[in-house]
Scaffold this active site. Structure first.
Site, mmCIF file in Angstrom:
data_model
loop_
_atom_site.group_PDB
_atom_site.id
_atom_site.type_symbol
_atom_site.label_atom_id
_atom_site.label_comp_id
_atom_site.label_asym_id
_atom_site.label_seq_id
_atom_site.Cartn_x
_atom_site.Cartn_y
_atom_site.Cartn_z
ATOM 1 N N TRP A 1 0.813 -1.219 0.000
ATOM 2 C CA TRP A 1 0.000 0.000 0.000
ATOM 3 C C TRP A 1 0.846 1.269 0.000
ATOM 4 O O TRP A 1 0.325 2.362 -0.192
ATOM 5 C CB TRP A 1 -0.923 0.009 1.219
ATOM 6 C CG TRP A 1 -2.044 -0.974 1.152
ATOM 7 C CD1 TRP A 1 -2.034 -2.204 0.545
ATOM 8 C CD2 TRP A 1 -3.351 -0.834 1.696
ATOM 9 N NE1 TRP A 1 -3.250 -2.834 0.709
ATOM 10 C CE2 TRP A 1 -4.081 -2.011 1.407
ATOM 11 C CE3 TRP A 1 -3.987 0.167 2.432
ATOM 12 C CZ2 TRP A 1 -5.393 -2.212 1.813
ATOM 13 C CZ3 TRP A 1 -5.300 -0.030 2.836
ATOM 14 C CH2 TRP A 1 -5.989 -1.200 2.521
ATOM 15 N N GLU B 1 9.855 14.648 0.274
ATOM 16 C CA GLU B 1 8.657 14.558 1.107
ATOM 17 C C GLU B 1 8.853 15.403 2.359
ATOM 18 O O GLU B 1 9.946 15.932 2.618
ATOM 19 C CB GLU B 1 8.365 13.093 1.462
ATOM 20 C CG GLU B 1 8.025 12.243 0.238
ATOM 21 C CD GLU B 1 7.680 10.813 0.581
ATOM 22 O OE1 GLU B 1 7.973 10.386 1.709
ATOM 23 O OE2 GLU B 1 7.113 10.112 -0.279
ATOM 24 N N HIS C 1 -1.303 9.848 9.421
ATOM 25 C CA HIS C 1 -0.975 10.471 8.139
ATOM 26 C C HIS C 1 -1.937 11.625 7.904
ATOM 27 O O HIS C 1 -3.150 11.477 8.082
ATOM 28 C CB HIS C 1 -1.072 9.455 6.998
ATOM 29 C CG HIS C 1 -0.389 9.908 5.754
ATOM 30 N ND1 HIS C 1 -0.890 10.892 4.947
ATOM 31 C CD2 HIS C 1 0.789 9.536 5.190
ATOM 32 C CE1 HIS C 1 -0.065 11.101 3.936
ATOM 33 N NE2 HIS C 1 0.961 10.278 4.059
ATOM 34 N N ARG D 1 4.925 15.161 9.670
ATOM 35 C CA ARG D 1 3.546 14.690 9.640
ATOM 36 C C ARG D 1 2.763 15.022 10.903
ATOM 37 O O ARG D 1 1.566 15.285 10.835
ATOM 38 C CB ARG D 1 3.534 13.176 9.397
ATOM 39 C CG ARG D 1 3.909 12.802 7.987
ATOM 40 C CD ARG D 1 3.969 11.306 7.792
ATOM 41 N NE ARG D 1 4.229 10.974 6.395
ATOM 42 C CZ ARG D 1 4.448 9.753 5.954
ATOM 43 N NH1 ARG D 1 4.437 8.735 6.800
ATOM 44 N NH2 ARG D 1 4.678 9.521 4.684
ATOM 45 N N HIS E 1 -1.697 5.744 10.735
ATOM 46 C CA HIS E 1 -0.894 5.332 9.590
ATOM 47 C C HIS E 1 0.306 4.472 9.951
ATOM 48 O O HIS E 1 0.597 3.494 9.262
ATOM 49 C CB HIS E 1 -0.405 6.581 8.846
ATOM 50 C CG HIS E 1 0.409 6.301 7.627
ATOM 51 N ND1 HIS E 1 -0.081 5.574 6.556
ATOM 52 C CD2 HIS E 1 1.682 6.634 7.296
ATOM 53 C CE1 HIS E 1 0.856 5.489 5.620
ATOM 54 N NE2 HIS E 1 1.944 6.109 6.049
ATOM 55 N N ARG F 1 7.974 9.490 12.816
ATOM 56 C CA ARG F 1 8.742 8.928 11.702
ATOM 57 C C ARG F 1 8.910 9.930 10.575
ATOM 58 O O ARG F 1 7.951 10.542 10.120
ATOM 59 C CB ARG F 1 8.040 7.680 11.172
ATOM 60 C CG ARG F 1 8.713 7.071 9.933
ATOM 61 C CD ARG F 1 8.015 5.795 9.531
ATOM 62 N NE ARG F 1 6.681 6.041 9.011
ATOM 63 C CZ ARG F 1 6.390 6.196 7.722
ATOM 64 N NH1 ARG F 1 7.344 6.165 6.815
ATOM 65 N NH2 ARG F 1 5.139 6.381 7.321
#
Length: 538
Positions: free
Chosen positions: A45, A116, A239, A289, A350, A385
Site C-alpha cells: 500500500w 517529502e 498520516h 507529519r 498510519h 517517523r
C-alpha cells in the site's frame, strides 16, 4: 544457521519479512507465514518511496539531521546514522532484485528522486506513486521462485513457543510458534531455529486508518506475552492526508504530492484565505507529519468541518497523470478529477513508531526471536517517523537480522507440545467479537487520537481492561478463530498505547496532551516491561 529439518519461521510477508527470507534462503530453509493472501501487506500500500542517500549534494549527515528533527528528540542517533549509511546499499540491492524504480538518466544516480515532508533535499527513490507495490511484487516473485522458501497463506500466528511450553531448563528462548491454519480450522506447531516477527503495526486499533486489515499488532502482542519489552507505543503516526470519501476512507494520498507543491486549503474559503498551513509552521505543507496532522485536526474542529482540501490543480493534468497515476485514476473512478478539483482529505492512523525493543540486528529480549520493520522499535523513528524511512529500515535491519541469524549458534532441539484442540466452538463468538472490535476502534479514535487528555486516557484504559477480560474468557474456553486472535492482539496493543501515553507527562512529536502541553527539556523513551507472560489457562 539451522539444520534442514528446522527452518527459520518468518511471520509476515511484507518488505521486512521478504527481505529476511531472501537473505537467508541461499543458506537454509525458510517458512514465511501470511495471515491473508501473500500480496496483502502494508508494504504493497506504500505510495511514496524509500530513502536513499544517492545524490552528491546529499549526505548521511543531512539525512540524519532531518531524521533527528522529525523525531523530536527521541531518535537514537547512532541507529539513524547506521541505517542511513546503508541506504545506498539497500537501494542497490532492490535494483538488483529487479525493482522498477522511476528513472532519471540525467541525474547522477540514474533514479528520479523526489522530496517529502521533513526532508531538506530530494532523496526519495520511488516507482511512480506505487513504490510499495512495485517492491513487494518484485520480492514476492523472487521468494516464490526460490526452492528454499515456503510461503503459507491464511496462516495466522497464535503465540510464540518458549521454555515454559516445552518445560525446558536453562535460559528462556523462542523454540517456534503455534499457528492457526485458517482454511483447515486447526492449530499447527512449528519448530523453528529462529522466529522473525515482521507483522507490521497496529493501525486497525483505530476507526480510521490507512492500513490494510492485516495491521492488528500481532507481533507486538506476541512478543509482549513472551516477556519482551516494548518501547514508545504512544507514538502513533496519523498520516495527514487520507482520502475522505463515502466509498473509500482508507486510500492514502501520498506525501509526495505535497512535496511537488500541492497545498492544503479550507473548503469554501476565499482564495486568499484558504491556505492555512503557513499559520501553523513556516515549512507549511512540508512540515513533519505530526505538525500537519494536528493542524488539520485543529482547523476541522475549529470550523466544524469534516475534511480539508488538498489542492494540486495547479500542477496540471499531464504532470499528475505522469507522476501520480495511481492517485489520479483512483480519484477519477470516485468522481474526483484532481487536475480540476481539490481532494477531500482527513488524517488517519498510519504508522506505529514504537514496538518490540530490538537492537540494530533485530534481536529482541528473547533468544531466538527477532523483530523487523513496523513491529520493531529500533529508535530510528523517535517521536515521529520521517517520511519514507520505514521501507529503508525494513531492508537494512532485515538484512542485518538475517546476518545475525546466520551467525548464531544452532539452538537445542526440543519437542514442541501439540496445541490443545479439545475446546468447542461458540456460536455467539462472532457477534461478540464484531461488537467489541467496533467499540475498541471507536474509543481509541475518540480518546487516544491526535489530541489526548489524561481523563480520556484513563477512561479508555478502564474499558480496554473490561474488553480484555471478555476476550480472554473466549480465548481460554473455546476454539480459537482468526478474528478472536486479532482482537486479542489489538487489545494488548491498545493497552500498551494507553499506558505509554499516561506515562508521558509532556507533549512531544506524535503525542500531544492538553494536560501537559509543554515539552520537557530532557527526552526519554517510554519502555514498558511485562511482569509475566500470559498462558492459555490464565
Amino acid at each position: 544457521m539451522n539444520s534442514p529439518q528446522v527452518p527459520v519461521v518468518v511471520i509476515g510477508a511484507g518488505l521486512a519479512g521478504l527481505t529476511v527470507a531472501l537473505r537467508l534462503a541461499d543458506h537454509g530453509k525458510v517458512v514465511v507465514l501470511a495471515k491473508r493472501g501473500r500480496s496483502d501487506s502494508a508494504t504493497a500500500w506504500a505510495q511514496g518511496g524509500i530513502v536513499g542517500v544517492l545524490d552528491p549534494t546529499d549526505s548521511v549527515e543531512a539525512h540524519v539531521h532531518d531524521t533527528l528533527q522529525a523525531g523530536a528528540g527521541l531518535v537514537v542517533e547512532s541507529t539513524a546514522r547506521w541505517i542511513s549509511e546503508h541506504s545506498a546499499e539497500a537501494i542497490q540491492w532492490l535494483l538488483q532484485t529487479g525493482v522498477p524504480f522511476s528513472r532519471d538518466d540525467s541525474g547522477p544516480s540514474g533514479l528520479h528522486l523526489t522530496r517529502e515532508g521533513g526532508h531538506s533535499i530530494r532523496r526519495i527513490a520511488h516507482a511512480a506513486d506505487a513504490t510499495g507495490k512495485a517492491i513487494h511484487d518484485t520480492l514476492l516473485a523472487r521468494c516464490r521462485n526460490h526452492p528454499n522458501i515456503q510461503i503459507h497463506e491464511h496462516w495466522i500466528a497464535l503465540d510464540l513457543v518458549t521454555n515454559r511450553h516445552c518445560k525446558s531448563a536453562g535460559p528462556d528462548r523462542c523454540h517456534g510458534v503455534y499457528v492457526l491454519d485458517i482454511d483447515r480450522h486447526r492449530v499447527e506447531s512449528l519448530a523453528a531455529s529462529a522466529v522473525v516477527l515482521a507483522c507490521g503495526g497496529v493501525g486497525k486499533v483505530y476507526r480510521y486508518t490507512s492500513n490494510p486489515d492485516t495491521s492488528t499488532g500481532d507481533g507486538i502482542a506476541m512478543a509482549w506475552r513472551a516477556g519482551c519489552r516494548v518501547g514508545n507505543m504512544e507514538f502513533i503516526q496519523f498520516h495527514p492526508t487520507c482520502l475522505y470519501h463515502a466509498q473509500d476512507r482508507t486510500f492514502l494520498i501520498t506525501e509526495a504530492l505535497r512535496g511537488e507543491g500541492a497545498q492544503l486549503k479550507i473548503p469554501g474559503a476565499p482564495a486568499d484565505e484558504a491556505r492555512f498551513m503557513l499559520g501553523h509552521d513556516p515549512r507549511a505543507e512540508l512540515a513533519p507529519r505530526d505538525i500537519v496532522a494536528r493542524a488539520i485536526d485543529f482547523e476541522m474542529k475549529k470550523r466544524g468541518i469534516d475534511f480539508v482540501h488538498l489542492d494540486a490543480t495547479h500542477l496540471g493534468e499531464a504532470f499528475l497523470q505522469s507522476h501520480f497515476p495511481t492517485i489520479y485514476s483512483r480519484c477519477l473512478a470516485l468522481g474526483i478529477d484532481i487536475s480540476r478539483q481539490p481532494i477531500p482529505v482527513v488524517p488517519a492512523a498510519h504508522y506505529t513508531c514504537g514496538g518490540v525493543v530490538t537492537d540494530n540486528c533485530g534481536r529482541t529480549d528473547l533468544t531466538g526471536l527477532y523483530a523487523v520493520g513496523e513491529t520493531a522499535y529500533t529508535g530510528l523513528h523517535g517521536a515521529n517517523r520521517l517520511a519514507s524511512n520505514s521501507l529503508l529500515e525494513c531492508v537494512v535491519v532485515g538484512t542485518a537480522a538475517a546476518e545475525a541469524i546466520l551467525a548464531s549458534a544452532a539452538p537445542p532441539l526440543v519437542q514442541i507440545p501439540a496445541w490443545d484442540e479439545s475446546q468447542v466452538e461458540n456460536a455467539d463468538e462472532q457477534v461478540v467479537i464484531a461488537h467489541n472490535w467496533d467499540e475498541l476502534r471507536l474509543l481509541m479514535w475518540n480518546y487516544v487520537g491526535i489530541v489526548r487528555t489524561t481523563k480520556r486516557l484513563e477512561r479508555a484504559l478502564h474499558r480496554i481492561e473490561l474488553l480484555q477480560s471478555e476476550v480472554q474468557e473466549y480465548y481460554s474456553n473455546f476454539r480459537v478463530t482468526s478474528d478472536l486472535l486479532e482482537l486479542r492482539n489489538l487489545l494488548v496493543c491498545a493497552e500498551l498505547i494507553v499506558r505509554s501515553a499516561l506515562d508521558r507527562r509532556e507533549s512531544r512529536g506524535l503525542h500531544f496532551s492538553r494536560d501537559y502541553p509543554e515539552t520537557l527539556p530532557i527526552a526519554y523513551p517510554t519502555i514498558l516491561s511485562p511482569l509475566r507472560a500470559v498462558t492459555r489457562s490464565e
